[in-house]
Design a protein around this motif. Structure first.
Motif, PDB file in Angstrom:
ATOM      1  N   GLU A 104       8.243  -1.018   6.869  1.00 20.01           N
ATOM      2  CA  GLU A 104       8.158  -1.484   5.480  1.00 20.01           C
ATOM      3  C   GLU A 104       6.844  -1.080   4.837  1.00 20.01           C
ATOM      4  O   GLU A 104       6.818  -0.578   3.708  1.00 20.01           O
ATOM      5  CB  GLU A 104       8.295  -3.007   5.434  1.00 20.01           C
ATOM      6  CG  GLU A 104       9.682  -3.523   5.728  1.00 20.01           C
ATOM      7  CD  GLU A 104       9.767  -5.036   5.697  1.00 20.01           C
ATOM      8  OE1 GLU A 104      10.884  -5.559   5.707  1.00 20.01           O
ATOM      9  OE2 GLU A 104       8.703  -5.694   5.653  1.00 20.01           O
ATOM     10  N   ASN A 105       5.749  -1.310   5.552  1.00 18.60           N
ATOM     11  CA  ASN A 105       4.424  -1.090   4.964  1.00 18.60           C
ATOM     12  C   ASN A 105       4.187   0.366   4.583  1.00 18.60           C
ATOM     13  O   ASN A 105       3.673   0.664   3.494  1.00 18.60           O
ATOM     14  CB  ASN A 105       3.339  -1.562   5.936  1.00 18.60           C
ATOM     15  CG  ASN A 105       3.348  -3.064   6.129  1.00 18.60           C
ATOM     16  OD1 ASN A 105       3.914  -3.802   5.316  1.00 18.60           O
ATOM     17  ND2 ASN A 105       2.760  -3.537   7.222  1.00 18.60           N
ATOM     18  N   GLN A 108       6.793   1.560   1.792  1.00 18.69           N
ATOM     19  CA  GLN A 108       6.466   0.965   0.500  1.00 18.69           C
ATOM     20  C   GLN A 108       5.302   1.712  -0.162  1.00 18.69           C
ATOM     21  O   GLN A 108       5.280   1.895  -1.381  1.00 18.69           O
ATOM     22  CB  GLN A 108       6.114  -0.511   0.670  1.00 18.69           C
ATOM     23  CG  GLN A 108       5.933  -1.232  -0.656  1.00 18.69           C
ATOM     24  CD  GLN A 108       5.632  -2.698  -0.464  1.00 18.69           C
ATOM     25  OE1 GLN A 108       4.476  -3.078  -0.313  1.00 18.69           O
ATOM     26  NE2 GLN A 108       6.673  -3.518  -0.468  1.00 18.69           N
ATOM     27  N   LYS A 112       6.935   3.138  -3.440  1.00 18.72           N
ATOM     28  CA  LYS A 112       6.528   2.239  -4.533  1.00 18.72           C
ATOM     29  C   LYS A 112       7.637   1.278  -4.964  1.00 18.72           C
ATOM     30  O   LYS A 112       8.220   0.580  -4.163  1.00 18.72           O
ATOM     31  CB  LYS A 112       6.057   3.075  -5.739  1.00 18.72           C
ATOM     32  CG  LYS A 112       5.037   4.133  -5.421  1.00 18.72           C
ATOM     33  CD  LYS A 112       3.661   3.590  -5.185  1.00 18.72           C
ATOM     34  CE  LYS A 112       2.657   4.713  -4.971  1.00 18.72           C
ATOM     35  NZ  LYS A 112       1.382   4.202  -4.462  1.00 18.72           N
ATOM     36  N   TRP A 115      11.120   0.700  -3.428  1.00 17.90           N
ATOM     37  CA  TRP A 115      11.147   0.031  -2.122  1.00 17.90           C
ATOM     38  C   TRP A 115      10.929  -1.470  -2.269  1.00 17.90           C
ATOM     39  O   TRP A 115      11.510  -2.271  -1.533  1.00 17.90           O
ATOM     40  CB  TRP A 115      10.082   0.630  -1.206  1.00 17.90           C
ATOM     41  CG  TRP A 115      10.150   0.079   0.198  1.00 17.90           C
ATOM     42  CD1 TRP A 115       9.550  -1.046   0.685  1.00 17.90           C
ATOM     43  CD2 TRP A 115      10.896   0.615   1.299  1.00 17.90           C
ATOM     44  NE1 TRP A 115       9.853  -1.242   2.012  1.00 17.90           N
ATOM     45  CE2 TRP A 115      10.690  -0.222   2.408  1.00 17.90           C
ATOM     46  CE3 TRP A 115      11.715   1.745   1.450  1.00 17.90           C
ATOM     47  CZ2 TRP A 115      11.268   0.022   3.665  1.00 17.90           C
ATOM     48  CZ3 TRP A 115      12.289   1.988   2.689  1.00 17.90           C
ATOM     49  CH2 TRP A 115      12.066   1.130   3.771  1.00 17.90           C
ATOM     50  N   ARG A 116      10.078  -1.892  -3.195  1.00 21.60           N
ATOM     51  CA  ARG A 116       9.646  -3.285  -3.282  1.00 21.60           C
ATOM     52  C   ARG A 116      10.779  -4.227  -3.672  1.00 21.60           C
ATOM     53  O   ARG A 116      11.606  -3.886  -4.525  1.00 21.60           O
ATOM     54  CB  ARG A 116       8.500  -3.424  -4.297  1.00 21.60           C
ATOM     55  CG  ARG A 116       7.247  -2.683  -3.895  1.00 21.60           C
ATOM     56  CD  ARG A 116       6.081  -3.072  -4.807  1.00 21.60           C
ATOM     57  NE  ARG A 116       4.890  -2.328  -4.463  1.00 21.60           N
ATOM     58  CZ  ARG A 116       4.429  -1.287  -5.143  1.00 21.60           C
ATOM     59  NH1 ARG A 116       5.071  -0.880  -6.214  1.00 21.60           N
ATOM     60  NH2 ARG A 116       3.340  -0.669  -4.774  1.00 21.60           N
ATOM     61  N   ARG A 118      11.677  -5.030  -0.656  1.00 17.12           N
ATOM     62  CA  ARG A 118      12.258  -4.327   0.482  1.00 17.12           C
ATOM     63  C   ARG A 118      13.673  -3.923   0.095  1.00 17.12           C
ATOM     64  O   ARG A 118      14.276  -4.501  -0.817  1.00 17.12           O
ATOM     65  CB  ARG A 118      12.303  -5.207   1.732  1.00 17.12           C
ATOM     66  CG  ARG A 118      13.260  -6.391   1.642  1.00 17.12           C
ATOM     67  CD  ARG A 118      13.290  -7.201   2.917  1.00 17.12           C
ATOM     68  NE  ARG A 118      11.966  -7.607   3.350  1.00 17.12           N
ATOM     69  CZ  ARG A 118      11.272  -8.616   2.818  1.00 17.12           C
ATOM     70  NH1 ARG A 118      11.790  -9.317   1.812  1.00 17.12           N
ATOM     71  NH2 ARG A 118      10.088  -8.922   3.277  1.00 17.12           N
TER      72      ARG A 118
END
Length: 406
Positions: A104-105, A108, A112, A115-116, A118
């Motif tokens: 995820e990290n 993301q 940007k 993705w957020r 998730r």
């Protein structure tokens, strides 16, 4: 008819630049170009952060930028996964969560807002499923999984693709891939659009809703020419992302999916051999590999205050990738080099920890040496060929990196 094509992009963390460059040229760029030319075409895509990391390291960030643009245009739906492609159900809960968060990290960071916070969907590496892992995935906020159809009853051909599914006692939805119509993109048989439609007609289960899922590298890299067939089909069939497809279903069934993978076969399911290519109960190398893996995970957990913990921790994250186990299956995948490298990478974690007692290091080394020794015995005898031949007898011709697997 609606089609939801799911593609999985992945390369192991130690992939060489020249191989990645070839995959980019033969698969990733052609796939993205197909989508950019066909504005109505949609896919659901999992890109493991292991690959994201490599694309940045080797200066292929253009791939990430184009994926991001296509996602902004709603032609691509991204999914979550585990960063270094580990076999999640075999790992402790803490390792499962760590790999998902690492994925995820990093993704993301590069994708940007698309993705957020998730993605809605989650891709289990190798579609290796169990209920315990499903609970973890749901707890992290994901809404659906894609599974192989064998997870439905343990048999192929039983899934009704006219409805969505819900995992019993969970809020997690499931969508099943049509195995036969997915796997033909990996075989030597599919060399024309006409053959796809022949297989489609013979299957006779996806006249309204077609769901395929396979490695993106199958298109162009593993089997040259399949990317062109894929493009023709995208032009002729209305495509939806998985989340869009889930919304239009009118019917729903609550089920208890079976522990399985996307390569599990019916006779293996009957014998409860659920992850045969990565953890076969009769494969001595697999047993030794997982004994070493679990030992290293245990040691790293006990040494969080070690001066070199962070460095060792990163090495372990990468060493958990599924490749060493897959290449030890000999059904038909076999590489003594990758088996050896995988064991050495795990032991390197112990060597990296500062002032670790020699007894612990030696125990890890002995397991590593047993793995390599058994692999050498297999290779020097006829055992590997025996396993390969027995497996391939019931399988279609497959391609890997543009070559026929023998």
């Amino acid at each position: 008819m609606y089609w939801s094509p799911f593609l999985h992009f992945y390369q192991p963390p130690w992939q060489k630049k020249e191989i990645l460059e070839r995959v980019v040229k033969e698969s990733y760029l052609p796939i993205l170009e197909i989508l950019e030319k066909n504005k109505k075409a949609k896919i659901t895509l999992n890109i493991s952060a292991s690959l994201t990391e490599l694309l940045v390291e080797y200066n292929f960030q253009e791939i990430l930028a184009r994926i991001k643009k296509l996602a902004e245009n709603r032609q691509i739906e991204l999914t979550g996964s585990a960063k270094y492609h580990p076999i999640l159900p075999v790992l402790p809960k803490s390792e499962v969560i760590r790999q998902i968060k690492l994925n995820e990290n990093l993704n993301q960071k590069y994708f940007k807002k698309v993705w957020r916070p998730r993605p809605k969907g989650f891709f289990l590496p190798e579609l290796v499923y169990d209920k315990k892992t499903a609970r973890i995935i749901e707890s992290l906020g994901y809404q659906w999984l894609i599974l192989d159809e064998i997870a439905y009853t343990g048999k192929i051909g039983k899934v009704n693709f006219e409805k969505r599914y819900l995992i019993k006692d969970l809020k997690l939805k499931v969508i099943f891939r049509n195995r036969g119509l997915s796997d033909i993109f990996y075989t030597g048989w599919l060399d024309s659009e006409e053959k796809f439609w022949r297989a489609f007609k013979n299957d006779n289960r996806s006249n309204n809703f077609l769901i395929t899922a396979f490695d993106g590298e199958n298109l162009g890299h593993h089997k040259p020419g399949t990317e062109r067939i894929f493009e023709i089909l995208l032009k002729k069939i209305k495509t939806l992302t998985i989340s869009e497809l889930l919304k239009i279903y009118q019917k729903q069934e609550t089920i208890e999916p079976l522990t399985s993978s996307w390569s599990s076969r019916e006779r293996e399911m009957k014998e409860a051999i659920t992850y045969p290519l990565w953890f076969h109960p009769q494969n001595k190398i697999h047993q030794l590999q997982w004994a070493l893996t679990k030992f290293i995970v245990k040691i790293i957990g006990k040494n969080r205050k070690n001066a070199n913990y962070k460095k060792a921790r990163i090495l372990l994250d990468k060493a958990l990738n599924s490749c060493q186990y897959w290449w030890a299956s000999a059904t038909p995948w076999w590489s003594i080099e990758i088996i050896t490298e995988g064991a050495e990478k795990l032991v390197e974690v112990l060597k990296t920890l500062k002032n670790l007692d020699q007894k612990t290091i030696q125990f890890g080394k002995r397991l590593k040496e047993k793995i390599i020794s058994v692999a050498q015995i297999w290779q020097n005898s006829s055992y590997v060929e025996k396993l390969k031949n027995a497996y391939l007898k019931d399988e279609p011709i497959r391609y890997f990196g543009g070559k026929i697997i023998k």
